[in-house]
Scaffold this motif. Structure first.
Motif, short mmCIF file in Angstrom:
data_model
loop_
_atom_site.label_atom_id
_atom_site.label_comp_id
_atom_site.label_asym_id
_atom_site.label_seq_id
_atom_site.Cartn_x
_atom_site.Cartn_y
_atom_site.Cartn_z
N ARG A 211 0.86 -1.19 0.00
CA ARG A 211 0.00 0.00 0.00
C ARG A 211 0.89 1.24 0.00
NH1 ARG A 211 -3.25 3.24 3.63
NH2 ARG A 211 -5.39 3.44 2.84
N ALA B 64 -6.73 6.01 -14.05
CA ALA B 64 -7.11 5.23 -12.87
C ALA B 64 -8.53 5.59 -12.47
CB ALA B 64 -6.11 5.48 -11.73
N LEU C 124 -2.14 10.18 -4.26
CA LEU C 124 -2.66 8.89 -4.68
C LEU C 124 -2.30 7.85 -3.63
CD1 LEU C 124 -2.54 7.39 -8.21
CD2 LEU C 124 -1.54 6.08 -6.36
N THR D 238 -2.65 3.80 -3.14
CA THR D 238 -2.96 2.63 -3.97
C THR D 238 -2.37 1.36 -3.41
OG1 THR D 238 -2.74 1.69 -6.21
CG2 THR D 238 -0.95 3.08 -5.43
N SER E 143 -2.31 -1.18 -5.77
CA SER E 143 -2.17 -1.90 -7.04
C SER E 143 -0.99 -1.37 -7.86
CB SER E 143 -3.46 -1.77 -7.85
OG SER E 143 -3.71 -0.41 -8.18
N LEU F 150 -0.48 0.98 -12.65
CA LEU F 150 -1.50 0.47 -11.75
C LEU F 150 -2.03 -0.82 -12.33
CD1 LEU F 150 -3.32 3.81 -10.92
CD2 LEU F 150 -1.46 2.70 -9.70
N ARG G 117 -8.92 -0.19 -5.83
CA ARG G 117 -8.10 -0.07 -4.63
C ARG G 117 -7.16 1.12 -4.74
NH1 ARG G 117 -6.19 -6.10 -3.07
NH2 ARG G 117 -5.89 -5.09 -1.05
N THR G 118 -7.51 2.08 -5.59
CA THR G 118 -6.72 3.29 -5.75
C THR G 118 -7.62 4.50 -5.51
OG1 THR G 118 -5.25 2.26 -7.38
CG2 THR G 118 -5.36 4.66 -7.37
N THR G 119 -7.19 5.41 -4.64
CA THR G 119 -7.95 6.63 -4.37
C THR G 119 -7.05 7.84 -4.55
OG1 THR G 119 -7.43 6.56 -2.01
CG2 THR G 119 -9.44 5.44 -2.72
#
Length: 673
Positions: free
Chosen positions: A345, A398, A410, A412, A414, A425, A432-434
């Motif tokens: 992460r 993304a 970001l 993530t 991934s 990514l 699973r990415t914000t």
């Protein structure tokens, strides 16, 4: 007493899990604790799950809550255990009878409140991971990964070793593929790496061996770079030999006369370099192949200077690892680099974006600071068409858009990092990415990425190895510079270039330099406006640092003004920030002479030694004379030596070697100028 648990700080626990989990654990009810004879700590929560934390690391912990990974209850048990052994018992709690030294009857004396963690921290600073034996390593990562680590050691690798200190009590090793942190002295169960657990656990062994080398060769040095392993002659294998053969073919025949018959040779060279793990020569060959294909397809991004640079680089890397004084073989050849490394992460803070136009394509590169590893990664996207920066800002990347990502943070699970520090990514895990907005708090980034002292930044650049033999890291020279003031803003109409002089607190200066491109039409207007204070006081500038005519220069990617991150390449044209002085953009004589010589030498890579025009020798002699007059006598001598070897009909190997000597001297002089 479980000293391993007492060593774990909230930061260490967050590194092993994540910040949110540690915060939630802190809000849990206090469990009832008990400890087995083997050291296993049990925690029973009121009306809730039962948790056990044996020795050997968090992965061995178990909880009846049903979680498949480390849960908040495990962290809560550790926090409760730390409070029990480092804090006095509450006044309302019945105090057991204590033996002398603060121990319960039959137990060893316990430390005073708060003493345990500080004592173990002090002991940890005197401990080295190099003391860990290979038997412990094998028990931790297994025989298969130990064998993989041995292969990497035989190939050789470079590592940066940072010993524990009062400021940072955690010893760590920066490897080409991961950063390894030893959170608890002597306990491999609490080792943190930024790669996915189990995917590259061989890096734990590599980090221990790096510490052993540092302890032997540089005892007591707090921060040192070491070369580990590497067999003699490893750089002169069949892969690199084939690459030099390819370079010789291109130099003799020239890109203009090769045709498509070379594709099978290029594929064979790439296969052998990949098999040998020679990442940097492999990337150079791939770039060379891309340039040859661009010429064949009449691509707009073909440049003879790039072809020549890739050819010279292959020879430079070969020379650097085969001469008697060769050192740091792995950093020259990239032998310790994995093609890809999946990350845990990761929290990546954007430093801005660069937009380029290549023929009928647009390429956007977002630069992301990975604070945990003190490095900058590059997220690249390409689109067909002629859209400019403002239009590309609305393109999806993304779970967000390019514009939001280029000014945000970001998070993530991934991300996959390449050897050259690009990041992608992984597909199928985009959810699973914000991305959240950034306030531009770039001063909190690791000190190695932020320059508040421009003089120190200049010394850092001057200490770097020469570019043709440095690791091929995409964002190697991306830095954040703190802005104390803006002195001048000037525009050079001939070059369509904006130059702004900024200063640090001591009065040292850096030139912020940006050139117009149709792919980013608002670049210069936006940069002039933000540096003039139209959008708030400029605090930081991010970009690629280097030198030009002896001065420090940064090609900007982003600017922080107030609490906003501004990306000039994604802004619309117009909206300038007031009057801008017109600069004298006459070329600097030294740079002009070097560029002329480089262009003439690059004609060899384009036309080939066998196809040069009759007047070529006279033109090259004139360029050498101008270099000599300007004081670059060694560079001029190398250019003259190449022309004499070519004109005298010397053997092909002699002529090729003379060309490499001349081109490398000219290119290095340009870099240093």
């Amino acid at each position: 007493m479980r000293t391993d648990l007492l060593e774990l700080t909230p930061g260490s626990l967050a590194a092993l899990t994540n910040r949110g989990l540690v915060k939630r654990a802190g809000k849990e009810a206090v469990p009832e604790l008990r400890t087995d004879d083997d050291g296993t700590v049990h925690g029973d929560f009121p009306g809730g799950p039962a948790t056990s934390v044996p020795t050997g690391g968090l992965d061995a912990a178990r909880c009846t809550c049903g979680a498949t990974t480390v849960c908040r209850h495990v962290i809560a048990v550790i926090l409760a255990y730390q409070r029990l052994h480092t804090s006095p018992a509450p006044a309302s709690s019945p105090a057991p009878a204590l033996a002398p030294g603060g121990a319960a009857p039959g137990e060893a004396p316990q430390p005073a409140p708060g003493e345990a963690a500080s004592r173990h921290g002090a002991e940890g600073r005197g401990w080295s991971p190099g003391e860990i034996g290979d038997e412990q390593l094998t028990a931790r990562i297994g025989a298969r990964l130990m064998a993989a680590a041995r292969r990497a050691e035989r190939a050789g690798f470079t590592a940066r070793v940072r010993r524990a200190s009062a400021a940072d009590p955690v010893p760590q090793v920066e490897l080409p593929t991961a950063t390894v942190r030893f959170l608890v002295p002597g306990d491999l169960g609490f080792v943190h790496t930024d790669s996915v657990a189990g995917a590259r656990d061989d890096v734990i062994a590599l980090a221990v061996w790096a510490f052993r080398v540092a302890d032997e060769r540089h005892p007591g040095v707090p921060d040192v770079r070491v070369d580990v392993g590497g067999e003699a002659g490893a750089g002169d294998g069949p892969g690199l030999g084939r690459a030099l053969g390819l370079a010789g073919t291109v130099l003799r025949e020239g890109a203009a006369h090769l045709g498509q018959g070379l594709e099978a040779t290029v594929a064979d060279v790439r296969r052998h370099l990949d098999a040998a793990g020679l990442r940097w020569p492999l990337l150079a060959v791939e770039d060379l192949a891309g340039q040859l294909a661009a010429y064949r397809d009449r691509g707009a991004h073909y440049r003879p200077e790039l072809v020549a640079s890739h050819l010279a680089e292959l020879h430079a890397r070969h020379r650097a690892v085969t001469r008697p004084e060769a050192s740091l073989r792995s950093s020259v050849l990239g032998t310790a680099e994995a093609a890809e490394t999946p990350l845990r992460r990761a929290r990546l803070e954007s430093l801005g974006c660069r937009v380029r136009g290549v023929g009928d394509r647009r390429i956007a590169e977002v630069y992301l600071a990975h604070g945990d590893n003190a490095m900058v990664l590059v997220l690249r996207r390409e689109w067909e068409g002629d859209e400019d920066g403002p239009a590309l800002a609305r393109r999806r990347v993304a779970s967000s858009t390019l514009g939001v990502l280029a000014t945000g943070i970001l998070v993530t699970e991934s991300a996959v990092r390449s050897a050259s520090r690009t990041v992608r990514l992984a597909t199928g895990r985009i959810s699973r990415t914000t991305v959240s907005p950034s306030r531009g708090d770039w001063g909190a980034l690791p000190a190695s990425l932020v320059a508040g002292d421009y003089a120190a930044l200049g010394r850092e650049l001057d200490a770097l190895p020469l570019r043709p033999v440095r690791p091929r890291i995409e964002a190697e020279l991306v830095r954040v510079v703190a802005v104390a003031g803006v002195e001048t803003i000037r525009y050079a109409p001939g070059d369509q270039r904006l130059d702004a002089v900024i200063a640090d607190g001591a009065g040292n200066t850096v030139v912020v330099s940006a050139t117009h491109t149709v792919a980013a039409p608002g670049r210069l207007d936006a940069l002039a406006a933000v540096l003039a204070g139209a959008e708030g006081e400029p605090r930081f500038v991010s970009g690629v640092v280097g030198r030009r005519a002896g001065a420090l220069v940064i090609e900007p990617l982003g600017v922080v003004a107030g609490d906003r991150v501004i990306v000039p390449d994604l802004r619309a044209e117009g909206g300038g920030g007031g009057p801008v002085a017109v600069a004298d953009d006459r070329p600097e004589p030294l740079a002009e002479a070097l560029i002329e010589a480089r262009g003439l030498l690059a004609e060899v890579a384009h036309h080939g030694l066998s196809h040069l025009a009759p007047a070529y020798g006279e033109r090259l002699a004139g360029a050498a004379h101008r270099l000599n007059v300007l004081g670059l006598r060694r560079v001029a001598g190398a250019v003259t030596a190449f022309e004499r070897a070519r004109a005298s009909g010397a053997e092909e190997e002699v002529v090729e070697r003379a060309w490499v000597d001349a081109y490398l001297r000219v290119e290095v002089a340009l870099d240093l100028n």
